[in-house]
Design a protein around this motif. Structure first.
Motif, mmCIF file in Angstrom:
data_model
loop_
_atom_site.group_PDB
_atom_site.id
_atom_site.type_symbol
_atom_site.label_atom_id
_atom_site.label_comp_id
_atom_site.label_asym_id
_atom_site.label_seq_id
_atom_site.Cartn_x
_atom_site.Cartn_y
_atom_site.Cartn_z
ATOM 1 N N SER A 92 73.702 15.714 7.068
ATOM 2 C CA SER A 92 73.136 16.843 8.037
ATOM 3 C C SER A 92 74.495 17.198 8.919
ATOM 4 O O SER A 92 75.046 16.391 9.238
ATOM 5 N N ILE A 111 72.665 22.405 8.825
ATOM 6 C CA ILE A 111 72.351 21.958 7.204
ATOM 7 C C ILE A 111 71.916 20.802 7.034
ATOM 8 O O ILE A 111 72.516 19.882 7.428
ATOM 9 N N VAL A 122 68.354 21.222 -0.107
ATOM 10 C CA VAL A 122 69.202 21.921 1.040
ATOM 11 C C VAL A 122 68.372 22.812 1.816
ATOM 12 O O VAL A 122 67.702 23.870 1.336
ATOM 13 N N LEU A 124 68.522 24.970 5.518
ATOM 14 C CA LEU A 124 69.206 25.803 6.221
ATOM 15 C C LEU A 124 68.242 26.265 7.524
ATOM 16 O O LEU A 124 67.236 27.023 7.438
#
Length: 321
Positions: A92, A111, A122, A124
């Protein structure tokens, strides 16, 4: 006496056990950045410490970068953390603020990734200052060194308090300069943006964008532009050709229900055409209604080193009353 020379014997090499703590501290890296990466700033007084164990294939580390900048972008207080759990690497990167130029501030950009084998989940996330626009984008990457595929999973995409959705069964692939969008549409009510491919060829990417009533005010409200307000809808299409090698543009768009600083404009038409035999991008803009009659035409020659851009404006009526 008898002499026996040394004879080769089989030897078994045991892997060395690596089990240690580590720490990396950067004090003043400005001279290095100035010489090798002059567009970068920050990184001073950064620290990273953790532990590695080769038998368990485990690594854990945490770190802080007080500030990091690239050109007009500045990231404030970047916290980094990673650990392995059940042979899966969790990683992270979280920041307090991200500044883009002097017109955009993004709060808590982050992230987060979980990596195992040939796949990575992943996430965001980020928000604007007022909290009425934010994203929590969830994606799944799969692939190897030859290429990858990414799928956008159900996510939170909110723009100016309106929730947008990504089409189901979407996926994006990339390999050898070939980027492909499949069933990729972002929509809110009757407003939408679709991305697809045209003129498919090996090692080439040509993208096609379809706009339907995209709200200009919602798109631009993230930018702080003093004394300038604009509202309206963007419809039409655009193609971005040869994306990875000498990209070119062509478009046919309509700006309707325009309001600029409380002044109403019926519509504006913008057309952009690519003429490959001349490597020329030509553009035309037409703004006409009872109060305005503005026309602009011009050309852009990407390969020219002198006077590559030429534009003519013809303002026949401009009534701000």
């Amino acid at each position: 006496d008898y002499y026996f020379p040394s004879l080769p014997v089989e030897q078994e090499l045991f892997p060395a056990i690596q089990d240690f703590d580590f720490e990396i501290v950067l004090h003043d890296v400005s001279p290095v950045l100035d010489f090798f990466l002059p567009t970068w700033t920050g990184l001073n007084h950064s620290i990273l410490h953790g532990h590695f164990n080769s038998i368990k294939h485990a690594i854990t580390f945490t770190g802080t970068i007080p500030s990091f900048g690239y050109r007009s972008m500045l990231v404030d207080t970047l916290d980094i953390e990673a650990t392995t759990i059940n042979e899966r690497l969790h990683f992270s990167v979280i920041s307090s603020y991200l500044y883009a130029g002097d017109s955009m501030i993004i709060l808590h950009p982050a992230i987060k990734a979980a990596i195992a084998g040939d796949s990575a989940a992943v996430d965001l996330s980020a928000s604007n200052f007022n909290g009425n626009s934010y994203l929590n984008l969830k994606t799944l990457f799969t692939g190897d060194s030859a290429g990858f595929m990414v799928k956008v999973l159900p996510s939170d995409l909110v723009l100016n308090s309106n929730r947008w959705n990504v089409s189901e069964d979407n996926f994006i692939t990339y390999s050898d300069q070939r980027l492909r969008f499949n069933n990729f549409t972002i929509s809110h009510d009757d407003q939408s943006l679709s991305v697809s491919n045209v003129n498919l060829r090996p090692r080439a990417t040509n993208l096609h964008f379809d706009f339907n009533k995209l709200p200009i005010a919602d798109l631009l409200h993230l930018l702080k532009v003093d004394d300038f307000n604009i509202a309206g809808n963007l419809s039409g299409s655009m193609e971005l050709l040869n994306v990875f090698n000498a990209p070119r543009l062509q478009a046919n768009t309509l700006l309707s229900d325009l309001i600029i600083n409380e002044v109403s404009v019926a519509e504006a038409v913008v057309n952009v055409n690519f003429i490959p035999e001349d490597d020329q991008i030509s553009a035309q803009m037409l703004v006409t209604d009872a109060s305005f009659d503005i026309r602009a035409t011009g050309s852009y020659f990407p390969r020219k080193t002198e006077d590559p851009l030429n534009f003519d404006f013809d303002i026949r009526k401009f009534d701000l009353r």
